[in-house]
Design a protein around this motif. Structure first.
Motif, PDB file in Angstrom:
ATOM      1  N   MET A 166       0.851  -1.195   0.000  1.00 23.89           N
ATOM      2  CA  MET A 166       0.000   0.000   0.000  1.00 23.89           C
ATOM      3  C   MET A 166       0.885   1.242   0.000  1.00 23.89           C
ATOM      4  O   MET A 166       1.899   1.283   0.699  1.00 23.89           O
ATOM      5  N   PRO A 167       0.518   2.272  -0.750  1.00 24.11           N
ATOM      6  CA  PRO A 167       1.309   3.513  -0.711  1.00 24.11           C
ATOM      7  C   PRO A 167       1.178   4.196   0.640  1.00 24.11           C
ATOM      8  O   PRO A 167       0.228   3.958   1.395  1.00 24.11           O
TER       9      PRO A 167
ATOM     10  N   ILE B  59       2.829  -0.323   7.124  1.00 21.25           N
ATOM     11  CA  ILE B  59       3.194  -0.710   5.759  1.00 21.25           C
ATOM     12  C   ILE B  59       3.382   0.554   4.949  1.00 21.25           C
ATOM     13  O   ILE B  59       2.536   1.459   4.970  1.00 21.25           O
ATOM     14  N   GLY B  60       4.501   0.621   4.235  1.00 22.26           N
ATOM     15  CA  GLY B  60       4.793   1.733   3.343  1.00 22.26           C
ATOM     16  C   GLY B  60       5.285   1.175   2.021  1.00 22.26           C
ATOM     17  O   GLY B  60       6.409   0.680   1.941  1.00 22.26           O
TER      18      GLY B  60
ATOM     19  N   SER C 260      -1.200  12.386   3.489  1.00 22.16           N
ATOM     20  CA  SER C 260      -0.811  13.356   4.515  1.00 22.16           C
ATOM     21  C   SER C 260      -0.321  12.598   5.742  1.00 22.16           C
ATOM     22  O   SER C 260      -1.120  11.938   6.416  1.00 22.16           O
ATOM     23  N   PRO C 261       0.981  12.638   6.048  1.00 24.88           N
ATOM     24  CA  PRO C 261       1.507  11.900   7.203  1.00 24.88           C
ATOM     25  C   PRO C 261       0.854  12.355   8.508  1.00 24.88           C
ATOM     26  O   PRO C 261       0.448  13.511   8.655  1.00 24.88           O
ATOM     27  N   ARG C 262       0.765  11.435   9.448  1.00 21.99           N
ATOM     28  CA  ARG C 262       0.296  11.779  10.787  1.00 21.99           C
ATOM     29  C   ARG C 262       1.366  12.590  11.512  1.00 21.99           C
ATOM     30  O   ARG C 262       2.555  12.341  11.342  1.00 21.99           O
ATOM     31  N   THR C 263       0.925  13.509  12.334  1.00 24.61           N
ATOM     32  CA  THR C 263       1.880  14.277  13.126  1.00 24.61           C
ATOM     33  C   THR C 263       2.353  13.496  14.345  1.00 24.61           C
ATOM     34  O   THR C 263       3.391  13.814  14.926  1.00 24.61           O
TER      35      THR C 263
ATOM     36  N   TRP D 117       3.234   5.921   7.236  1.00 23.20           N
ATOM     37  CA  TRP D 117       2.949   4.538   6.863  1.00 23.20           C
ATOM     38  C   TRP D 117       1.551   4.145   7.350  1.00 23.20           C
ATOM     39  O   TRP D 117       1.020   4.703   8.310  1.00 23.20           O
ATOM     40  N   ARG D 118       0.958   3.163   6.670  1.00 16.63           N
ATOM     41  CA  ARG D 118      -0.369   2.649   7.054  1.00 16.63           C
ATOM     42  C   ARG D 118      -0.214   1.783   8.299  1.00 16.63           C
ATOM     43  O   ARG D 118       0.521   0.781   8.295  1.00 16.63           O
ATOM     44  N   LEU D 119      -0.943   2.117   9.361  1.00 12.65           N
ATOM     45  CA  LEU D 119      -0.781   1.425  10.636  1.00 12.65           C
ATOM     46  C   LEU D 119      -1.785   0.285  10.765  1.00 12.65           C
ATOM     47  O   LEU D 119      -2.988   0.503  10.639  1.00 12.65           O
TER      48      LEU D 119
END
Length: 235
Positions: free
Chosen positions: A152-153, A169-170, A157-160, A185-187
């Protein structure tokens, strides 16, 4: 082993480029070369820093002639075939609480990938991963071996703020955030283990070249491990 490109990194390091991009075979060659250099233990060696397709060699010396001799020795190492591992090390087991607040991106991932949440967890936990390199933050392991169906891309917008221990997953990689901080990254879960502690003799729990397996745990077991020595809540 293929031809190597050698670049100077300041006055006390050489960068050995063995390939380009993310390639599991090239990364294995990087770790085999690092292992061989460590075994030879040349007196001028201070540190080795593996990456996906390169190896940084930090020297204890800065004299031009000595640096050149070290470079020639390193090139000879690269051009000599490295023996395969005689024994495969046991993987490091990393417990993970999947889903819920620990894995807020799981539902959206399941929808995007056409898989069930349970299917994503099973595929992720069944992977046999290799720590390709450490980077981004102290002790952050970039892991090769992700099931292609889970790629997964990164978030647009990244989390702060990402909690310590978050498993994500990145692209075609998976990894674990050792400390709280920003990230895109997707958590999908969180481990109770403390991946980096500067007070330990070996601060990073996972080292380049280590094998890793993820083991699903429930909330009760997560809390127990988090409070135990080596856990994220131990302090």
């Amino acid at each position: 082993m293929s031809r190597v490109e050698v670049e100077a990194l300041g006055e006390r390091a050489w960068l050995l480029r063995l390939g380009e991009g993310i390639d599991a075979g090239c990364n294995r060659r990087v770790h085999a070369l690092a292992r061989h250099i460590r075994e030879q233990a040349p007196a001028w060696l201070e540190d080795l820093i593996p990456a996906y397709a390169s190896l940084a060699v930090v020297l204890r010396i800065d004299a031009v002639e000595a640096r050149t001799q070290a470079r020639d020795w390193l090139v000879a190492c690269v051009e000599s075939p490295q023996p395969p591992d005689e024994a495969i090390a046991e993987p490091v087991e990393v417990p993970v609480l999947y889903g819920g607040d620990a894995g807020p991106d799981l539902p959206a991932m399941a929808e995007a990938l056409g898989l069930s949440v349970e299917g994503i967890i099973q595929r992720h936990a069944n992977g046999d991963y290799l720590v390709a390199m450490l980077g981004f933050a102290p002790g952050f392991p970039y892991l090769l071996g992700l099931d292609p169906a889970l790629a997964m891309p990164r978030l647009d917008s990244p989390r702060t703020s990402v909690p310590a221990g978050s498993v994500g997953i990145g692209g075609h990689q998976t990894g674990v955030y050792p400390r709280a901080g920003a990230g895109g990254w997707r958590l999908l879960g969180r481990t109770p283990l403390q991946l980096f502690d500067a007070r330990r003799e070996q601060p990073a729990l996972l080292q380049p070249g280590d094998r890793v397996r993820f083991a699903p745990v429930d909330a009760g077991r997560f809390a127990e491990l988090a409070r135990s020595p080596g856990g994220i809540d131990a302090d």
